[in-house]
Design an enzyme around this catalytic site. Structure first.
Site, PDB file in Angstrom:
ATOM      1  CE  LYS A 138      36.292  11.990 -45.086  1.00 51.35           C
ATOM      2  NZ  LYS A 138      37.618  12.469 -44.647  1.00 51.35           N
TER       3      LYS A 138
ATOM      4  N   GLY B 178      41.152   2.849 -45.654  1.00 49.26           N
ATOM      5  CA  GLY B 178      41.471   3.309 -44.298  1.00 49.26           C
ATOM      6  C   GLY B 178      41.546   2.127 -43.351  1.00 49.26           C
ATOM      7  CB  SER B 179      41.513   1.978 -39.701  1.00 49.15           C
ATOM      8  OG  SER B 179      40.330   2.702 -39.448  1.00 49.15           O
TER       9      SER B 179
ATOM     10  N   GLY C 222      36.216   0.941 -41.657  1.00 50.31           N
ATOM     11  CA  GLY C 222      35.581   0.155 -42.726  1.00 50.31           C
ATOM     12  C   GLY C 222      34.295  -0.513 -42.251  1.00 50.31           C
TER      13      GLY C 222
ATOM     14  CD  GLU D 240      43.710  -1.027 -49.532  1.00 54.89           C
ATOM     15  OE1 GLU D 240      43.916  -1.584 -48.428  1.00 54.89           O
ATOM     16  OE2 GLU D 240      44.450  -0.147 -49.997  1.00 54.89           O
TER      17      GLU D 240
ATOM     18  CB  CYS E  11      47.685  -0.562 -47.331  1.00 53.04           C
ATOM     19  SG  CYS E  11      47.673  -0.158 -49.067  1.00 53.04           S
TER      20      CYS E  11
ATOM     21  CD  GLU F   5      47.745  -1.230 -41.786  1.00 56.62           C
ATOM     22  OE1 GLU F   5      46.584  -0.938 -41.476  1.00 56.62           O
ATOM     23  OE2 GLU F   5      48.161  -1.216 -42.956  1.00 56.62           O
TER      24      GLU F   5
END
Ligand code: TXE
Length: 531
Positions: free
Chosen positions: A178, A229-230, A234, A252, A286, A386
């Site tokens: 996805k 993603g964030s 996660g 990740e 990232c 971030e």
């Protein structure tokens, strides 16, 4: 704008309309025009169909395929992606605004990842554990897991797709990917190439936002999920996995990577590399080094050179239309990301001292100025969270110990940079830094053969290299007991006949021995039978 690209979902080697009937919209972040309001979003029935197709391919045409044939299919797919890299990149650039040069590089890296893992597909070996005093002979086989899923962020759909799908396929698994709802079009356009190279069901692509991702993470037949993603999402993925079938999870989750610039560093190099990492993909990377810690004696000099490096990009007109081949820096990905970055700029102005940039750039499109703050309060959100934009903070230090402490003062642990001419210092400090990767005299950029991933709240699991392949394999240990084996294969009746013959032979030997003994004893007692 009319659709000149595919917007349906790709299951079992065919584009199909989502049974959910849900669609979503994408606008260009460069100028706000509508890219499509008809991107199909996969619902429960669509995910079930993708899982069924992937399961059939796993149990048959792909999973049972000779590994060398799997390798050939992957090599071919890699070549097709490489040929079309720029066309595919254009679709992602349209949707999320990153410079076409950057996204083209992304598809070339994705092609290389398929080439790299194709080379490993027929080299997956197990091990043998010989008999020891603690146990019998054991064979350890490394086997595929089953249907795997991948969920990508929007910054480089191409690389995130390849990181998750290439090792899964090389190991003999099948995959459902996805892409992010902000950048699905390039990966979705891979459909015809997938069909040319792989049996139906081997790779399936489903569009959609968080709801679609949650269906994948919760599915009872999916055995593994890899997510980029964030951190917040996660955590949810891990929860869905725990509440469903305890599927394997790898995460990740980005970072807040530190860059330590020591007093003996090449300041020009440090400034050039910091500018490059801040501007690449408009800071939406990232591993970007967003917290700079610099020795107090060289801080002013560094900021001056950093400003020059940013100005140089401007002077060569490299910030602007992301579809222009000379552009290096485009807008941010969408309105939400733009608003998020602007809100961090306001926080920086309150909690620190603005030294470069600090505002939106121009009035059209979601562009922001490269921005630097210094002396930001340690507990400010801009120092801890971030930002995912071209924004960095600069803080001075006096001693090596202080620099290490500042660098590790974060919940994240993805990567770090060290600038120094002393290799001894670089290695000594590397040992102390709590991250999954470190670059010395450079900013960290993942490569094909090396594992990439985080520690602490940057996640776990590795992508790239042999480590990346291992995430898609599970071991099975087979124990072998040694037993006496007859020289030839014989039936039960043969064995029984043999036993009977053996009995007869033994009986005749015993009898002759007995008779012999009797004769001997008769002789010794003068011919009398004594027993
Ligand atoms: O991430 P999300 P977004 C960071 C960065 C950025 C922030 C938000 O700080 O500002 O994350 O970005 C899917 N169940 N990174 O909004 O929301 C979603 O559809 C299952 C760091 O893109 O985490 C998308 O495909 N899936 C990063 C993917 O998860 C869900 C790169 C990521 O979305 C879901 C990008 C759910 N409940 C952003 N909700 C990096 N590490 O490189 C969303 N998704």
């Amino acid at each position: 704008m009319a659709s000149t690209f595919e917007t349906r979902i790709f299951i079992n080697n065919e584009y199909v309309e989502a049974k959910s009937k849900d669609v979503f919209t994408i606008h260009s972040p460069a100028d706000g025009t509508l890219i499509s309001d008809q991107v199909h979003s996969a619902g429960e029935q669509d995910i079930d169909a993708a899982v069924d197709a992937a399961q059939k391919a796993f149990k048959g045409s792909w999973g049972r395929q000779d590994p060398i044939e799997r390798a050939k299919a992957m090599f071919k797919f890699a070549d097709l992606i490489r040929e079309k890299a720029q066309d595919l990149a254009r679709l992602d650039t349209l949707a999320m605004g990153s410079a076409i040069s950057t996204q083209t590089m992304g598809y070339r890296i994705a092609a290389d990842l398929f080439t790299y893992y194709a080379g490993l597909a027929d080299k997956i070996h197990g091990e043998a554990i010989y008999p020891t005093s603690t146990g019998p002979y054991k064979i350890v086989q490394r086997e595929p897991i089953g249907v795997c899923a991948g969920i990508g962020a929007w910054n480089v759909s191409s690389i995130l797709f390849a990181w998750k799908v290439a090792p899964a396929l090389a190991a003999g698994n099948t995959s459902i990917f996805k892409p992010s709802e902000k950048a699905p079009l390039g990966v979705l356009a891979l459909g015809p190439m997938i069909k040319e190279c792989f049996p139906p069901g081997t790779i399936n692509i489903v569009n959609g936002a968080g709801k679609t991702g949650a269906l994948l993470a919760s599915h009872m037949q999916i055995r593994q999920i890899a997510f980029t993603g964030s951190t917040a999402t996660g955590r949810k993925i891990q929860e869905y996995a725990a509440k469903s079938n305890l599927k394997r999870v790898s995460l990740e989750l980005g970072g807040k990577s530190p860059s330590i610039i020591f007093e003996d560093a090449d300041v020009d190099l440090a400034a050039a590399k910091t500018a490059e990492s801040t501007l690449m993909n408009t800071g939406q990377i990232c591993a970007m080094a967003s917290r700079v810690y610099i020795h107090e004696t060289i801080a002013d000099d560094f900021i001056l050179r950093l400003k020059k490096a940013f100005d140089a990009v401007d002077q060569r007109n490299a910030i602007g239309d992301p579809l222009a081949e000379t552009t290096e820096v485009g807008p941010l990905a969408d309105q939400a990301q733009f608003d998020r970055v602007l809100s961090f700029l306001e926080i920086g102005k309150t909690d620190g001292e603005l030294v470069i940039g600090g505002a939106r750039r121009g009035q059209t499109g979601l562009f922001v100025q490269p921005t630097v703050f210094k002396n930001v309060a340690r507990d400010s959100r801009i120092a801890k969270e971030e930002v995912f934009g071209p924004v960095i903070t600069v803080q001075v230090f006096q001693t090596e110990e202080e620099a290490i402490k500042l660098a590790n003062d974060t919940v994240y642990g993805l990567s770090a940079c060290l600038y120094t001419k002393s290799i001894a210092r670089a290695l000594r400090v590397s040992r102390e830094i709590e991250t999954g990767s470190i670059a010395i005299n450079d900013w960290y950029f993942p490569s094909l053969g090396a594992p990439f991933g985080g520690v602490k709240q940057s996640g776990y699991g590795r992508e790239g290299g042999m480590e990346g392949l291992n995430d898609y394999l599970q071991t099975k240990t087979i124990q072998i007991k040694e037993v006496a084996v007859l020289p030839n294969k014989r039936s039960r009746a043969d064995c029984q006949r043999n036993q009977h013959q053996y009995y007869l032979v033994m009986k005749s030997i015993l009898r002759s021995t007995f008779d012999g003994n009797v004769r001997k004893r008769r002789a010794s007692v003068g011919g009398q039978l004594v027993s």
